[in-house]
Design a protein around this motif. Structure first.
Motif, PDB file in Angstrom:
ATOM      1  N   LEU A  21       0.827  -1.204   0.000  1.00  0.00           N
ATOM      2  CA  LEU A  21       0.000   0.000   0.000  1.00  0.00           C
ATOM      3  C   LEU A  21       0.863   1.257   0.000  1.00  0.00           C
ATOM      4  N   ALA A  22       1.920   1.246   0.815  1.00  0.00           N
ATOM      5  CA  ALA A  22       2.802   2.415   0.877  1.00  0.00           C
ATOM      6  C   ALA A  22       3.491   2.664  -0.457  1.00  0.00           C
ATOM      7  N   VAL A  23       3.977   1.603  -1.087  1.00  0.00           N
ATOM      8  CA  VAL A  23       4.626   1.742  -2.386  1.00  0.00           C
ATOM      9  C   VAL A  23       3.633   2.270  -3.418  1.00  0.00           C
ATOM     10  N   SER A  24       2.406   1.799  -3.353  1.00  0.00           N
ATOM     11  CA  SER A  24       1.388   2.256  -4.300  1.00  0.00           C
ATOM     12  C   SER A  24       1.066   3.733  -4.102  1.00  0.00           C
ATOM     13  N   VAL A  25       0.974   4.177  -2.854  1.00  0.00           N
ATOM     14  CA  VAL A  25       0.678   5.581  -2.578  1.00  0.00           C
ATOM     15  C   VAL A  25       1.787   6.477  -3.118  1.00  0.00           C
ATOM     16  N   VAL A  26       3.022   6.105  -2.870  1.00  0.00           N
ATOM     17  CA  VAL A  26       4.151   6.899  -3.362  1.00  0.00           C
ATOM     18  C   VAL A  26       4.130   6.958  -4.888  1.00  0.00           C
ATOM     19  N   SER A  27       3.843   5.837  -5.521  1.00  0.00           N
ATOM     20  CA  SER A  27       3.794   5.808  -6.982  1.00  0.00           C
ATOM     21  C   SER A  27       2.706   6.729  -7.518  1.00  0.00           C
ATOM     22  N   VAL A  28       1.532   6.692  -6.890  1.00  0.00           N
ATOM     23  CA  VAL A  28       0.427   7.556  -7.312  1.00  0.00           C
ATOM     24  C   VAL A  28       0.801   9.028  -7.162  1.00  0.00           C
ATOM     25  N   VAL A  29       1.409   9.376  -6.034  1.00  0.00           N
ATOM     26  CA  VAL A  29       1.784  10.775  -5.785  1.00  0.00           C
ATOM     27  C   VAL A  29       2.816  11.247  -6.807  1.00  0.00           C
ATOM     28  N   VAL A  30       3.786  10.396  -7.116  1.00  0.00           N
ATOM     29  CA  VAL A  30       4.819  10.776  -8.076  1.00  0.00           C
ATOM     30  C   VAL A  30       4.214  11.014  -9.457  1.00  0.00           C
ATOM     31  N   VAL A  31       3.319  10.134  -9.878  1.00  0.00           N
ATOM     32  CA  VAL A  31       2.670  10.298 -11.188  1.00  0.00           C
ATOM     33  C   VAL A  31       1.872  11.600 -11.243  1.00  0.00           C
ATOM     34  N   LEU A  32       1.098  11.886 -10.204  1.00  0.00           N
ATOM     35  CA  LEU A  32       0.283  13.093 -10.195  1.00  0.00           C
ATOM     36  C   LEU A  32       1.144  14.349 -10.149  1.00  0.00           C
ATOM     37  N   LEU A  33       2.223  14.330  -9.378  1.00  0.00           N
ATOM     38  CA  LEU A  33       3.106  15.492  -9.310  1.00  0.00           C
ATOM     39  C   LEU A  33       3.796  15.764 -10.647  1.00  0.00           C
ATOM     40  N   THR A  34       4.234  14.707 -11.314  1.00  0.00           N
ATOM     41  CA  THR A  34       4.877  14.904 -12.618  1.00  0.00           C
ATOM     42  C   THR A  34       3.889  15.449 -13.644  1.00  0.00           C
ATOM     43  N   GLN A  35       2.634  15.033 -13.556  1.00  0.00           N
ATOM     44  CA  GLN A  35       1.635  15.588 -14.460  1.00  0.00           C
ATOM     45  C   GLN A  35       1.401  17.068 -14.186  1.00  0.00           C
ATOM     46  N   LEU A  36       1.402  17.459 -12.897  1.00  0.00           N
ATOM     47  CA  LEU A  36       1.231  18.866 -12.556  1.00  0.00           C
ATOM     48  C   LEU A  36       2.417  19.688 -13.062  1.00  0.00           C
TER      49      LEU A  36
END
Length: 349
Positions: A318-333
């Motif tokens: 779950l922790a790895v998934s959360v970090v991955s989601v945050v990184v993807v969203l930040l790069t899109q921003l």
């Protein structure tokens, strides 16, 4: 700009909540929970014993309640054991609930859980492994982006020339070669004593503590070769299109030097499309280097993801998934903001 950023951040939060809930629901499916109970308890546990084990640890409750606890917006559960002791999410097992125990202990409070495989706090594991992969990503981007841009610009400057055909062939070949193929070839040629070379090390384990050119270059080159071709192709296509525009022809007719035409007029407009591809490389590098990290025995973030999934380590997964989601969203921003500065014609209203 302010309203645009607020809308984007709100959308990012909503997307993060939806994606993390989906991952949470999938990891908390009944077969996964049963497998976790037997791996931590006893592989010969009966169905009744599995149900009792899950009930004592709060896994038998409503999915939304468990998600709220994990997120840190719902108070942690407290379960009374058969022997009279209590077990709580926020304090573990004790004779009675400690008077100073926190009521909320989820991700928002910095509590990522405990890894059942590594026997360590999940937050510490993720921070350590993310730093290792960040080092690998940084050196890969430093090698990949300049090389890809140079290849793409040189190929696109004179579309159809011999230089264009040669560099385009190199870009296609690098993209068409998977990492596990190029990695094995590089290890065999440059790190194998049987090949009579042995300049580099075929493992990057020592690079986790002390990265040098000899133990870190091969994994960096393996990843860079695969991503470089795609960025170079996008840069070449964008550059070739820009070079045919009317304002480029006008500048050439005015006698502006070809180098100035490329650097001052063509390059900035040609970088809009490659900029998107480059930003997409960041989440790909974070999770897509699993093969390279496994091949070179570099225990970074991708390697941790494989270990968590293979061993049904729910909290770590779950922790790895959360970090991955945050990184993807930040790069899109960051990509959206970069569009505005590269092309002022893009409206953010």
């Amino acid at each position: 700009m302010g309203a645009f950023l607020l809308r984007r951040v709100a959308l990012m939060l909503a997307t993060a909540l939806c994606l993390t809930f989906v991952v949470f629901a999938l990891t908390n499916l009944a077969p996964n929970l049963e497998k976790m109970a037997k791996s931590q308890g006893n592989t010969r546990m009966t169905d009744a014993e599995v149900a009792s084990w899950l009930e004592s640890r709060g896994y038998d409750r409503n999915l939304f309640v468990k998600y709220g606890e994990w997120l840190g917006v719902v108070p942690g559960h407290v379960v009374r054991q058969a022997d009279g002791s209590v077990r709580g999410r926020c304090f573990g097992e004790a004779p009675e609930p400690p008077p100073n125990a926190a009521a909320f202990c989820g991700v928002l409070q910095g509590n990522w859980g405990y890894s059942t495989v590594f026997r360590e706090d999940v937050g510490a594991i993720v921070a350590t492994r993310l730093a290792l992969t960040g080092k690998l990503m940084g050196w890969t981007l430093l090698l990949m982006i300049p090389a890809a841009l140079v290849i793409g610009v040189l190929a696109g400057m004179r579309e159809g020339s011999r230089t264009d055909r040669t560099l385009s062939s190199v870009a296609v070949l690098s993209t068409a070669t998977p990492e596990y193929v190029s990695g094995v070839i590089l290890i065999t040629v440059f790190a194998s004593s049987a090949a009579g070379v042995g300049w580099f090390k075929g493992t990057a384990t020592s690079a986790m503590e002390d990265a040098t050119f000899w133990n870190f270059f091969l994994p960096v080159l393996t990843i860079a070769l695969y991503g470089m071709g795609y960025v170079a192709r996008m840069t070449r296509a964008a550059m070739a299109e820009v070079m045919t525009q009317q304002y480029i022809r006008t500048a050439r007719l005015k006698g502006v030097r070809f180098r100035d035409v490329v650097l001052r007029h063509a390059l900035r407009n040609a970088l809009i499309a490659p900029f998107t591809v480059i930003m997409l490389q960041v989440p790909w590098l974070l999770n897509g280097v699993v093969i390279v990290e496994t091949l070179f025995n570099y225990k970074g973030f991708g390697w941790t993801l494989v270990q968590a999934a293979g061993n049904n380590d729910i909290e770590l997964l779950l922790a790895v998934s959360v970090v991955s989601v945050v990184v993807v969203l930040l790069t899109q921003l960051i990509s959206d903001i970069g569009y505005i500065y590269l092309n002022p014609r893009i409206s953010v209203t």
